[in-house]
Design a protein around this motif. Structure first.
Motif, PDB file in Angstrom:
ATOM      1  N   LYS A  18       0.812  -1.219   0.000  1.00  0.00           N
ATOM      2  CA  LYS A  18       0.000   0.000   0.000  1.00  0.00           C
ATOM      3  C   LYS A  18       0.846   1.270   0.000  1.00  0.00           C
ATOM      4  CE  LYS A  18      -2.224  -1.132   3.735  1.00  0.00           C
ATOM      5  NZ  LYS A  18      -3.181  -1.044   4.863  1.00  0.00           N
ATOM      6  N   ARG A  19       2.130   1.153   0.352  1.00  0.00           N
ATOM      7  CA  ARG A  19       3.036   2.308   0.301  1.00  0.00           C
ATOM      8  C   ARG A  19       3.767   2.406  -1.044  1.00  0.00           C
ATOM      9  NH1 ARG A  19       6.796   1.975   5.476  1.00  0.00           N
ATOM     10  NH2 ARG A  19       7.841   3.596   4.255  1.00  0.00           N
ATOM     11  N   GLN A  20       3.389   1.543  -1.976  1.00  0.00           N
ATOM     12  CA  GLN A  20       3.957   1.493  -3.331  1.00  0.00           C
ATOM     13  C   GLN A  20       5.363   0.915  -3.353  1.00  0.00           C
ATOM     14  OE1 GLN A  20       3.480   5.292  -5.316  1.00  0.00           O
ATOM     15  NE2 GLN A  20       1.339   5.484  -4.706  1.00  0.00           N
ATOM     16  N   ARG A  21       5.719   0.165  -2.299  1.00  0.00           N
ATOM     17  CA  ARG A  21       6.997  -0.529  -2.275  1.00  0.00           C
ATOM     18  C   ARG A  21       6.866  -1.871  -2.971  1.00  0.00           C
ATOM     19  NH1 ARG A  21       8.122  -0.614   4.080  1.00  0.00           N
ATOM     20  NH2 ARG A  21       6.071  -1.587   3.868  1.00  0.00           N
ATOM     21  N   LEU A  22       7.908  -2.252  -3.694  1.00  0.00           N
ATOM     22  CA  LEU A  22       7.944  -3.574  -4.301  1.00  0.00           C
ATOM     23  C   LEU A  22       8.372  -4.544  -3.197  1.00  0.00           C
ATOM     24  CD1 LEU A  22       9.594  -4.381  -7.777  1.00  0.00           C
ATOM     25  CD2 LEU A  22       8.730  -6.029  -6.122  1.00  0.00           C
ATOM     26  N   SER A  23       7.394  -5.136  -2.528  1.00  0.00           N
ATOM     27  CA  SER A  23       7.680  -5.901  -1.309  1.00  0.00           C
ATOM     28  C   SER A  23       8.025  -7.350  -1.581  1.00  0.00           C
ATOM     29  CB  SER A  23       6.491  -5.826  -0.351  1.00  0.00           C
ATOM     30  OG  SER A  23       5.309  -6.266  -0.983  1.00  0.00           O
ATOM     31  N   GLY A  24       7.847  -7.817  -2.820  1.00  0.00           N
ATOM     32  CA  GLY A  24       8.171  -9.195  -3.140  1.00  0.00           C
ATOM     33  C   GLY A  24       7.626  -9.588  -4.491  1.00  0.00           C
ATOM     34  N   TYR A  25       7.604 -10.904  -4.740  1.00  0.00           N
ATOM     35  CA  TYR A  25       7.168 -11.416  -6.036  1.00  0.00           C
ATOM     36  C   TYR A  25       6.360 -12.699  -5.854  1.00  0.00           C
ATOM     37  CZ  TYR A  25      10.807  -8.372  -8.009  1.00  0.00           C
ATOM     38  OH  TYR A  25      11.572  -7.304  -8.357  1.00  0.00           O
ATOM     39  N   ARG A  26       5.474 -12.941  -6.801  1.00  0.00           N
ATOM     40  CA  ARG A  26       4.901 -14.272  -6.953  1.00  0.00           C
ATOM     41  C   ARG A  26       5.801 -15.020  -7.930  1.00  0.00           C
ATOM     42  NH1 ARG A  26      -0.915 -14.247  -9.281  1.00  0.00           N
ATOM     43  NH2 ARG A  26       0.224 -13.479 -11.097  1.00  0.00           N
ATOM     44  N   GLY A  82      16.281 -18.078  -0.108  1.00  0.00           N
ATOM     45  CA  GLY A  82      17.177 -17.011   0.322  1.00  0.00           C
ATOM     46  C   GLY A  82      16.536 -15.644   0.155  1.00  0.00           C
ATOM     47  N   PHE A  83      15.846 -15.439  -0.959  1.00  0.00           N
ATOM     48  CA  PHE A  83      15.135 -14.192  -1.192  1.00  0.00           C
ATOM     49  C   PHE A  83      14.100 -13.963  -0.092  1.00  0.00           C
ATOM     50  CE2 PHE A  83      11.421 -11.986  -2.871  1.00  0.00           C
ATOM     51  CZ  PHE A  83      11.978 -10.859  -3.448  1.00  0.00           C
ATOM     52  N   ALA A  84      13.409 -15.057   0.290  1.00  0.00           N
ATOM     53  CA  ALA A  84      12.319 -14.959   1.260  1.00  0.00           C
ATOM     54  C   ALA A  84      12.807 -14.813   2.694  1.00  0.00           C
ATOM     55  CB  ALA A  84      11.408 -16.182   1.141  1.00  0.00           C
ATOM     56  N   GLN A  85      14.112 -14.688   2.886  1.00  0.00           N
ATOM     57  CA  GLN A  85      14.599 -14.344   4.219  1.00  0.00           C
ATOM     58  C   GLN A  85      14.226 -12.922   4.593  1.00  0.00           C
ATOM     59  OE1 GLN A  85      16.211 -16.393   6.490  1.00  0.00           O
ATOM     60  NE2 GLN A  85      15.736 -18.024   5.033  1.00  0.00           N
ATOM     61  N   SER A  86      14.034 -12.078   3.581  1.00  0.00           N
ATOM     62  CA  SER A  86      13.778 -10.670   3.881  1.00  0.00           C
ATOM     63  C   SER A  86      12.595 -10.071   3.136  1.00  0.00           C
ATOM     64  CB  SER A  86      15.033  -9.841   3.564  1.00  0.00           C
ATOM     65  OG  SER A  86      15.411 -10.016   2.204  1.00  0.00           O
ATOM     66  N   ARG A  87      12.121 -10.748   2.066  1.00  0.00           N
ATOM     67  CA  ARG A  87      11.026 -10.169   1.289  1.00  0.00           C
ATOM     68  C   ARG A  87      10.000 -11.245   0.953  1.00  0.00           C
ATOM     69  NH1 ARG A  87      13.647  -7.053  -3.599  1.00  0.00           N
ATOM     70  NH2 ARG A  87      11.602  -6.058  -3.724  1.00  0.00           N
ATOM     71  N   LEU A  88       8.806 -10.819   0.555  1.00  0.00           N
ATOM     72  CA  LEU A  88       7.722 -11.753   0.287  1.00  0.00           C
ATOM     73  C   LEU A  88       8.008 -12.601  -0.948  1.00  0.00           C
ATOM     74  CD1 LEU A  88       4.501  -9.574   0.845  1.00  0.00           C
ATOM     75  CD2 LEU A  88       5.724 -11.011   2.494  1.00  0.00           C
ATOM     76  N   SER A 129      -4.193  -4.688   0.873  1.00  0.00           N
ATOM     77  CA  SER A 129      -2.850  -4.348   1.347  1.00  0.00           C
ATOM     78  C   SER A 129      -1.778  -4.566   0.301  1.00  0.00           C
ATOM     79  CB  SER A 129      -2.498  -5.193   2.582  1.00  0.00           C
ATOM     80  OG  SER A 129      -3.344  -4.901   3.660  1.00  0.00           O
ATOM     81  N   TYR A 130      -2.021  -5.485  -0.656  1.00  0.00           N
ATOM     82  CA  TYR A 130      -1.026  -5.820  -1.673  1.00  0.00           C
ATOM     83  C   TYR A 130      -1.704  -5.890  -3.038  1.00  0.00           C
ATOM     84  CZ  TYR A 130       1.795  -7.274   2.350  1.00  0.00           C
ATOM     85  OH  TYR A 130       2.477  -7.305   3.529  1.00  0.00           O
ATOM     86  N   PHE A 131      -0.880  -5.644  -4.082  1.00  0.00           N
ATOM     87  CA  PHE A 131      -1.428  -5.539  -5.429  1.00  0.00           C
ATOM     88  C   PHE A 131      -0.475  -6.181  -6.430  1.00  0.00           C
ATOM     89  CE2 PHE A 131      -2.220  -1.990  -2.681  1.00  0.00           C
ATOM     90  CZ  PHE A 131      -3.603  -1.882  -2.660  1.00  0.00           C
ATOM     91  N   MET A 132      -1.044  -6.916  -7.392  1.00  0.00           N
ATOM     92  CA  MET A 132      -0.267  -7.482  -8.488  1.00  0.00           C
ATOM     93  C   MET A 132      -0.935  -7.101  -9.802  1.00  0.00           C
ATOM     94  SD  MET A 132       0.824 -11.325  -7.158  1.00  0.00           S
ATOM     95  CE  MET A 132      -0.862 -11.906  -6.912  1.00  0.00           C
ATOM     96  N   LYS A 171       8.644   8.552  -3.771  1.00  0.00           N
ATOM     97  CA  LYS A 171       9.943   7.936  -3.499  1.00  0.00           C
ATOM     98  C   LYS A 171       9.868   6.415  -3.514  1.00  0.00           C
ATOM     99  CE  LYS A 171      13.709   7.778  -0.133  1.00  0.00           C
ATOM    100  NZ  LYS A 171      14.225   8.289   1.161  1.00  0.00           N
ATOM    101  N   GLU A 172       8.886   5.841  -2.826  1.00  0.00           N
ATOM    102  CA  GLU A 172       8.767   4.384  -2.760  1.00  0.00           C
ATOM    103  C   GLU A 172       8.456   3.799  -4.133  1.00  0.00           C
ATOM    104  OE1 GLU A 172       9.676   2.913  -0.217  1.00  0.00           O
ATOM    105  OE2 GLU A 172       9.148   3.978   1.614  1.00  0.00           O
ATOM    106  N   ARG A 173       7.567   4.463  -4.858  1.00  0.00           N
ATOM    107  CA  ARG A 173       7.246   3.972  -6.206  1.00  0.00           C
ATOM    108  C   ARG A 173       8.464   4.022  -7.112  1.00  0.00           C
ATOM    109  NH1 ARG A 173       5.081   7.463 -11.017  1.00  0.00           N
ATOM    110  NH2 ARG A 173       7.222   8.112 -10.569  1.00  0.00           N
ATOM    111  N   ASP A 174       9.246   5.087  -7.007  1.00  0.00           N
ATOM    112  CA  ASP A 174      10.425   5.226  -7.847  1.00  0.00           C
ATOM    113  C   ASP A 174      11.449   4.135  -7.557  1.00  0.00           C
ATOM    114  OD1 ASP A 174       9.135   7.445  -8.777  1.00  0.00           O
ATOM    115  OD2 ASP A 174      10.520   8.911  -7.920  1.00  0.00           O
ATOM    116  N   GLU A 175      11.596   3.761  -6.277  1.00  0.00           N
ATOM    117  CA  GLU A 175      12.488   2.648  -5.933  1.00  0.00           C
ATOM    118  C   GLU A 175      11.986   1.349  -6.547  1.00  0.00           C
ATOM    119  OE1 GLU A 175      15.513   2.178  -3.630  1.00  0.00           O
ATOM    120  OE2 GLU A 175      15.583   4.042  -4.761  1.00  0.00           O
ATOM    121  N   SER A 176      10.675   1.148  -6.539  1.00  0.00           N
ATOM    122  CA  SER A 176      10.103  -0.057  -7.144  1.00  0.00           C
ATOM    123  C   SER A 176      10.375  -0.087  -8.641  1.00  0.00           C
ATOM    124  CB  SER A 176       8.591  -0.116  -6.878  1.00  0.00           C
ATOM    125  OG  SER A 176       8.316  -0.161  -5.486  1.00  0.00           O
TER     126      SER A 176
END
Length: 422
Positions: free
Chosen positions: A45-53, A74-80, A194-197, A297-302
């Motif tokens: 919801k903050r426009q952060r790329l929080s992970g991947y399917r 290993g990726f899922a140690q810190s992100r979805l 809360s999340y969007f794909m 800012k968050e969207r630009d990082e994504s």
């Protein structure tokens, strides 16, 4: 490690600051689990790329093995990491190698035994194909996520489903798939998601033909133009001096440990000499994603993460001459500038000195790089068969693409990780 150390162009597949060792190790997988891994961005919801399917076009046991080989745990140690899985695979314990703090297993139907097994293993659970039926309430109460498809229901029914799930199961987070525009994202956000794909992240929100580009980005564009036209060093220094933030950034890049300077670089002239034109050009292009700040800012990082993965894949997927591969890298980065800045691509291209080949593809006129960009866009949208058809027409080594894709993804992850504070 410095910002530009991940942007240097090096021969493949030699390990270097530009190519993390993990990425090199994955560059040419030879085992039978090698496959093109598909990744769908999960934006919060903050426009952060929080992970991947994650997924792969393989039978389920082979797909799960491929995800393990692609270092998803290993990726899922810190992100979805959202991993689709069947109840049968859970029953057979095939999910266990993928268990990690942020792995979420997605069941496509309500299977009480599978939910119980996942919960017993301490795994996070997502459910799709759900409704408001009373008999589903008990399973929903054990799930962490409900994955809803925006276009599977009439809009009024979808709104009711979102709101009722939010009311009845306040601890259940909603993830909406098939979100293709920012208007749809904001609508679903207002209904409790809360999340969007979907395609929305790399789609322009509000394009303003008359929009002005902020001064820092204009300074970057001016420097990029001078670099492209082989301008003399004094002219580039004069432009950089106009923006204190740019001066600071260039000095930071030059003083990065990877550049091996025995004494600290304190002048722009020294910094430009240390960095070199190609390294500086890439760094300035990437920095455009981080100059805006503010609400986006968050969207630009994504967007930067997507662009880096796209650019690195384009650079490394072929055996073209290095100059062509450098241009493909820029095509990947520049292909999202209109989305980043909310300005028509034609306006941006008009402000930048670019080769005719880069200009053509950015303006949608295909050109020599058009098929390459189309291929990577198809891959990023999980349209693997169509992408591979284009790869075949381009004469690419299709068997090597899984490793190239994994290495590009890993490279982008490492780049983001080591440059977040710069």
């Amino acid at each position: 490690m410095g910002f530009l150390s991940f942007l240097k162009s090096k021969p493949e597949p030699v390990a270097s600051p530009a190519t993390p060792a993990a990425a090199v190790a994955d560059a040419s997988p030879s085992d039978e689990t090698a496959a093109l891994i598909t990744r769908t961005e999960i934006v919060d919801k903050r426009q952060r790329l929080s992970g991947y399917r994650f997924g792969a076009a393989l039978p389920e046991p082979a797909m799960l093995d491929a995800l393990v080989a692609a270092q998803v745990p290993g990726f899922a140690q810190s992100r979805l990491a959202l991993v689709p899985i069947s109840a049968e695979a859970v029953s057979a314990g095939l999910h266990l190698p993928l268990v990690a703090p942020h792995t979420i297993f997605l069941l496509d139907h309500l299977a009480a035994d599978a939910v119980a097994a996942l919960r017993a293993a301490g795994s996070q659970i997502a459910l799709s194909g759900i409704s408001l039926k009373e008999e589903e309430a008990a399973l929903l109460s054990q799930a962490d996520l409900a994955v809803l498809s925006l276009h599977e229901h009439p809009l009024a029914e979808f709104q009711t489903l979102c709101k009722q799930l939010h009311l009845r199961h306040p601890n259940l987070k909603l993830m909406v798939d098939g979100v293709d525009t920012w208007e749809e994202q904001r609508m679903c956000l207002s209904w409790g998601a809360s999340y969007f794909m979907g395609l929305f992240l790399t789609t322009a929100d509000h394009v303003d033909p008359d929009a002005r580009i902020d001064q820092s980005r204009m300074t970057s564009i001016e420097l990029l133009n001078l670099l492209r036209t082989d301008a003399e060093l004094p002219a580039m220094i004069e432009v950089a001096k106009r923006d204190p933030g740019m001066t600071y950034q260039v000095l930071q890049w030059a003083n990065a440990p990877v550049n091996g300077q025995a004494t600290k670089v304190t002048s722009l002239q020294q910094a430009f000499m240390v960095l070199g034109r190609n390294q500086l050009y890439r760094g300035l292009t990437v920095s455009m994603f981080r100059l805006g700040g503010g609400a986006n800012k968050e969207r630009d990082e994504s967007l930067l993460e997507v662009a880096l993965t796209r650019a690195r894949f384009l650079e490394t997927c072929s055996k073209l001459p290095q100059a062509r591969r450098d241009e493909l890298f820029l095509v990947g980065l520049l292909s999202l500038f209109d989305v980043l800045l909310g300005v028509p691509m034609a306006n941006l291209v008009g402000k930048m000195h670019l080769s005719d080949d880069i200009r053509e593809v950015l303006l949608g006129n295909e050109g020599v790089y058009g098929p390459y960009l189309t291929m990577v866009l198809l891959l990023q949208r999980d349209k693997v068969e169509q992408a591979l058809a284009i790869a075949g027409e381009l004469g690419l080594d299709i068997d090597s693409l899984p490793g190239v894709g994994q290495a590009a993804f890993q490279w982008a992850q490492e780049s983001m990780k080591h440059t977040g504070a710069d």
